[in-house]
Design a protein around this motif. Structure first.
Motif, PDB file in Angstrom:
ATOM      1  N   SER A   1      -5.953   8.792  -2.961  1.00 25.82           N
ATOM      2  CA  SER A   1      -6.721   7.875  -2.124  1.00 25.82           C
ATOM      3  C   SER A   1      -7.737   8.567  -1.234  1.00 25.82           C
ATOM      4  CB  SER A   1      -5.781   7.049  -1.235  1.00 25.82           C
ATOM      5  OG  SER A   1      -4.890   6.315  -2.025  1.00 25.82           O
TER       6      SER A   1
ATOM      7  N   TYR B   1     -10.883  -0.790   1.541  1.00 22.45           N
ATOM      8  CA  TYR B   1     -10.655  -0.797   2.984  1.00 22.45           C
ATOM      9  C   TYR B   1     -11.669  -1.699   3.685  1.00 22.45           C
ATOM     10  CZ  TYR B   1     -10.354   0.906   7.784  1.00 22.45           C
ATOM     11  OH  TYR B   1     -10.228   0.989   9.147  1.00 22.45           O
TER      12      TYR B   1
ATOM     13  N   THR C   1       0.829  -1.207   0.000  1.00 28.63           N
ATOM     14  CA  THR C   1       0.000   0.000   0.000  1.00 28.63           C
ATOM     15  C   THR C   1       0.860   1.252   0.000  1.00 28.63           C
ATOM     16  OG1 THR C   1      -1.785  -1.119   1.187  1.00 28.63           O
ATOM     17  CG2 THR C   1      -1.795   1.276   1.232  1.00 28.63           C
TER      18      THR C   1
ATOM     19  N   LYS D   1     -11.341   3.362  -2.863  1.00 23.83           N
ATOM     20  CA  LYS D   1     -10.478   3.078  -1.720  1.00 23.83           C
ATOM     21  C   LYS D   1     -11.300   2.666  -0.508  1.00 23.83           C
ATOM     22  CE  LYS D   1      -6.644   3.997  -3.814  1.00 23.83           C
ATOM     23  NZ  LYS D   1      -5.652   2.949  -4.094  1.00 23.83           N
TER      24      LYS D   1
END
Length: 203
Positions: free
Chosen positions: A103, A184, A77, A180
């Motif tokens: 992001s 997540y 990441t 994003k």
């Protein structure tokens, strides 16, 4: 005042963010492991399985086995974020800052800062709870100017007033872009599933 990310500092940026995020990740996992053991002791203390020291060690191991997995994800990441460093933008105003990257959009209210810590390459502002806002000035153009600006902010902690800000900047928050956010959530689900599987395995 706006500071642009310096793509030539890609390696330093990736290393810095991996170290910072890795330390926090390990701290969180250490806390969760202790917490799970504490809960397990009171909830499962009558279970003969957990009266064995060997099973307690396996229980701890099941928690810690997720650490390498999370560190690997964190490494890739940060590498990906570093490749987009040229598109990063840090806007610093009198009472707040806005950090833009592909992001997320991070809005930071200086009135939320309670203390800070500076080292040779960065400054970390501490907020309530586990939240941190850290900046490596060498990752941006005009690093010395950014360093001095951040030091001025640090020296004024405790004097900032939220009432002086527009409503949207009165609270520190992170706004992830939709893709994003989905990634997540998927990651969180994967971790939860792995936790459940490891605990079921013990039984």
């Amino acid at each position: 005042m706006i500071f642009k990310g310096n793509p030539q500092a890609e390696k330093e940026f990736a290393r810095f963010n991996f170290q910072k995020s890795g330390k926090r990740l390990l701290g969180v996992f250490a806390f969760l492991t202790v917490f799970m053991l504490f809960i397990g002791y009171f909830v499962l203390k009558t279970d003969r399985l957990f009266q064995s020291n060997t099973m307690v060690l396996i229980f701890i191991g099941s928690e810690l086995c997720l650490v390498p997995f999370m560190l690997i994800i964190l490494y890739f990441t940060t590498k990906k974020l570093a490749k987009n460093l040229g598109s990063w933008e840090l806007q610093i105003e009198d009472n707040y800052a806005v950090l833009k990257n592909p992001s997320a959009l991070v809005k930071v209210c200086f009135a939320d800062f309670i203390k800070y810590k500076e080292d040779s390459q960065s400054i970390t502002f501490y907020l309530k709870g586990l939240r941190r806002f850290y900046i490596n000035w060498f990752s941006y153009y005009e690093p010395e100017k950014l360093k001095e600006t951040l030091r001025i902010i640090a020296g004024r902690i405790g004097t900032y007033k939220k009432e002086d800000l527009p409503l949207e900047f009165q609270k520190t928050k992170v706004e992830f872009n939709s893709k994003k956010r989905k990634s997540y959530l998927i990651l969180v689900i994967v971790v939860i599933v792995l936790q459940v599987i490891s605990h079921l395995f013990l039984k």
